[in-house]
Design a protein around this motif. Structure first.
Motif, PDB file in Angstrom:
ATOM      1  N   ASP A   1     141.401  -1.401  -4.378  1.00 21.57           N
ATOM      2  CA  ASP A   1     141.952  -1.382  -5.740  1.00 21.57           C
ATOM      3  C   ASP A   1     141.846  -2.735  -6.431  1.00 21.57           C
ATOM      4  O   ASP A   1     142.249  -2.880  -7.585  1.00 21.57           O
ATOM      5  CB  ASP A   1     143.422  -0.944  -5.713  1.00 21.57           C
ATOM      6  CG  ASP A   1     143.584   0.499  -5.277  1.00 21.57           C
ATOM      7  OD1 ASP A   1     142.603   1.264  -5.397  1.00 21.57           O
ATOM      8  OD2 ASP A   1     144.681   0.862  -4.808  1.00 21.57           O
ATOM      9  N   GLN A   2     141.345  -3.764  -5.716  1.00 18.50           N
ATOM     10  CA  GLN A   2     141.166  -5.105  -6.281  1.00 18.50           C
ATOM     11  C   GLN A   2     142.502  -5.652  -6.788  1.00 18.50           C
ATOM     12  O   GLN A   2     142.627  -6.108  -7.917  1.00 18.50           O
ATOM     13  CB  GLN A   2     140.135  -5.048  -7.418  1.00 18.50           C
ATOM     14  CG  GLN A   2     139.332  -6.326  -7.611  1.00 18.50           C
ATOM     15  CD  GLN A   2     138.081  -6.114  -8.432  1.00 18.50           C
ATOM     16  OE1 GLN A   2     137.252  -5.285  -8.083  1.00 18.50           O
ATOM     17  NE2 GLN A   2     137.970  -6.837  -9.524  1.00 18.50           N
ATOM     18  N   ARG A   3     143.493  -5.630  -5.869  1.00 19.38           N
ATOM     19  CA  ARG A   3     144.832  -6.112  -6.218  1.00 19.38           C
ATOM     20  C   ARG A   3     145.222  -7.289  -5.335  1.00 19.38           C
ATOM     21  O   ARG A   3     144.828  -7.368  -4.167  1.00 19.38           O
ATOM     22  CB  ARG A   3     145.860  -4.981  -6.072  1.00 19.38           C
ATOM     23  CG  ARG A   3     145.630  -3.831  -7.048  1.00 19.38           C
ATOM     24  CD  ARG A   3     146.783  -2.854  -7.048  1.00 19.38           C
ATOM     25  NE  ARG A   3     146.538  -1.747  -7.980  1.00 19.38           N
ATOM     26  CZ  ARG A   3     146.775  -1.815  -9.286  1.00 19.38           C
ATOM     27  NH1 ARG A   3     147.283  -2.924  -9.808  1.00 19.38           N
ATOM     28  NH2 ARG A   3     146.521  -0.772 -10.067  1.00 19.38           N
ATOM     29  N   THR A   4     145.986  -8.173  -5.922  1.00 19.37           N
ATOM     30  CA  THR A   4     146.451  -9.359  -5.197  1.00 19.37           C
ATOM     31  C   THR A   4     147.335  -8.939  -4.031  1.00 19.37           C
ATOM     32  O   THR A   4     148.130  -7.995  -4.134  1.00 19.37           O
ATOM     33  CB  THR A   4     147.229 -10.290  -6.143  1.00 19.37           C
ATOM     34  OG1 THR A   4     146.353 -10.699  -7.202  1.00 19.37           O
ATOM     35  CG2 THR A   4     147.742 -11.524  -5.406  1.00 19.37           C
ATOM     36  N   LEU A   5     147.208  -9.646  -2.927  1.00 21.41           N
ATOM     37  CA  LEU A   5     147.957  -9.342  -1.709  1.00 21.41           C
ATOM     38  C   LEU A   5     148.902 -10.494  -1.414  1.00 21.41           C
ATOM     39  O   LEU A   5     148.493 -11.661  -1.359  1.00 21.41           O
ATOM     40  CB  LEU A   5     146.974  -9.150  -0.545  1.00 21.41           C
ATOM     41  CG  LEU A   5     147.530  -8.592   0.765  1.00 21.41           C
ATOM     42  CD1 LEU A   5     147.919  -7.130   0.614  1.00 21.41           C
ATOM     43  CD2 LEU A   5     146.490  -8.748   1.875  1.00 21.41           C
ATOM     44  N   ARG A   6     150.181 -10.172  -1.242  1.00 23.05           N
ATOM     45  CA  ARG A   6     151.159 -11.169  -0.783  1.00 23.05           C
ATOM     46  C   ARG A   6     151.454 -10.882   0.680  1.00 23.05           C
ATOM     47  O   ARG A   6     151.774  -9.740   1.037  1.00 23.05           O
ATOM     48  CB  ARG A   6     152.455 -11.102  -1.593  1.00 23.05           C
ATOM     49  CG  ARG A   6     152.311 -11.560  -3.032  1.00 23.05           C
ATOM     50  CD  ARG A   6     153.652 -11.844  -3.670  1.00 23.05           C
ATOM     51  NE  ARG A   6     153.502 -12.091  -5.095  1.00 23.05           N
ATOM     52  CZ  ARG A   6     153.784 -11.217  -6.037  1.00 23.05           C
ATOM     53  NH1 ARG A   6     154.271 -10.026  -5.709  1.00 23.05           N
ATOM     54  NH2 ARG A   6     153.613 -11.517  -7.314  1.00 23.05           N
TER      55      ARG A   6
END
Length: 344
Positions: A150-155
């Motif tokens: 999904d091309q989302r930032t990962l914390r």
């Protein structure tokens, strides 16, 4: 051959949309004139190919037209079933979908191709982890894969090699399965891409924040460069060895590509006792000592002198610990011969 090419041309237009004659010619490795003739043949066969003129022109299929033909040969269908490794698919949470897709594909294939696909599953099995090592536990792999897709930032909270924990906010670019171990390639908000071992993630939160992938980033190219850099960083020196015939056989088994390269450079073993000299790329001295001792008495370190001394010192210490002088070391409190009525 022409029938295969016509089908390939049709599938190219279906999958990619508008393409120019030179693009089609380059893809199919034929002349532009051949493409003109093939497009005419498709039209004569009832395939609605439209030709748009102008700078943005090219060939395209009329809106709404799709062929139900897959164009798969028996060998191509077989390769798809071979590529479906159930272990990695299960790790990614795609196991049921892989099984369902294989069933649908087999049902759509003609009988000969379906039979070949079934034989592949009966006779070939892909087991990705290395020997004598369980696969890493990867409880957060599915979440990480979702962030990649999904091309989302990962914390995330990550455990370093030292054991210390670090909090990371990264842009996940891709996943790599190497030797049964999953790795994440991710860029920091202000750092270039780097590699993380997925089993070291202690938690992973997929945020709603999206990011732009670095322009021109190629996961296979990055991984190839990274692997080369790691090998160059690990192999910091060269050891000159004298090895036995059995040592020659063990070298590629114990040292992989480095051992194979050493044997190739050394050439065939000489006559006589069969011992020969090779030059082997090794890691830093403390690691090299342990690696070389795996060869046992089938090898002797000739150079560098510091490595030879380090191996000799280690062997001396091992001999001291395993001395065979006949002295018996009894646990504390154990009766010794001649004590407490035990005959001496």
């Amino acid at each position: 051959m022409r029938a295969d090419r016509l089908l390939s041309l049709l599938l190219l237009l279906q999958s990619r949309g508008r393409m120019t004659a030179p693009e089609l010619a380059a893809e199919l490795e034929v002349s532009v004139r051949t493409i003109y003739r093939d497009v005419e043949a498709l039209g004569a066969a009832g395939v609605p190919v439209a030709a748009d003129r102008g700078p943005a022109g090219g060939y395209r299929l009329m809106d709404g037209y799709r062929t139900r033909l897959t164009g798969l040969t028996g060998a191509e269908a077989t390769s798809l079933f071979l590529a479906g490794a159930p272990g990695p698919a299960r790790d990614l949470g795609l196991g049921p979908f892989l099984a369902s897709a294989q069933l649908k594909l087999r049902a759509a294939l003609p009988a000969p191709a379906a039979g070949q696909a079934a034989r592949v599953q009966e006779r070939f099995h892909l087991d990705t982890p290395a020997w004598f090592r369980d696969a890493d536990p990867v409880p957060h792999l599915a979440a990480i894969a979702r962030a990649v897709w999904d091309q989302r930032t990962l914390r995330a909270r990550y455990r370093r090699w030292s054991g210390a924990q670090a909090h990371r906010e990264v842009h996940p670019l891709g996943l790599v399965l190497k030797g049964g171990i999953w790795y994440l390639v991710a860029a920091g908000t202000d750092r270039p891409p780097r590699t993380y071992r997925v089993s070291r993630f202690l938690d992973a939160e997929v945020t709603e924040e999206t990011f732009e992938r670095p322009a021109g980033f190629s996961l296979p190219a990055y991984w190839a460069r990274s692997a080369q850099h790691l090998e160059a960083r690990l192999h910091q020196g060269t050891a000159r060895l004298r090895i036995s015939p059995r040592g020659r056989r063990l070298l590629p088994m114990l040292f992989g590509a480095a051992g194979a390269r050493a044997l190739e450079a050394a050439g065939p073993a000489p006559g006589g006792d069969g011992w020969s000299e090779v030059e082997l790329s090794v890691e830093a001295e403390p690691v090299a000592v342990g690696d070389l001792l795996r060869l046992g008495t089938e090898a002797e370190v000739l150079a560098p002198e510091s490595l030879r001394r380090a191996v000799a010192d280690t062997v001396t210490e091992l001999a001291r610990r395993y001395r065979t002088s006949g002295e018996v070391h009894m646990p504390s409190g154990t009766d010794r011969p001649g004590e407490r009525g035990v005959p001496s």
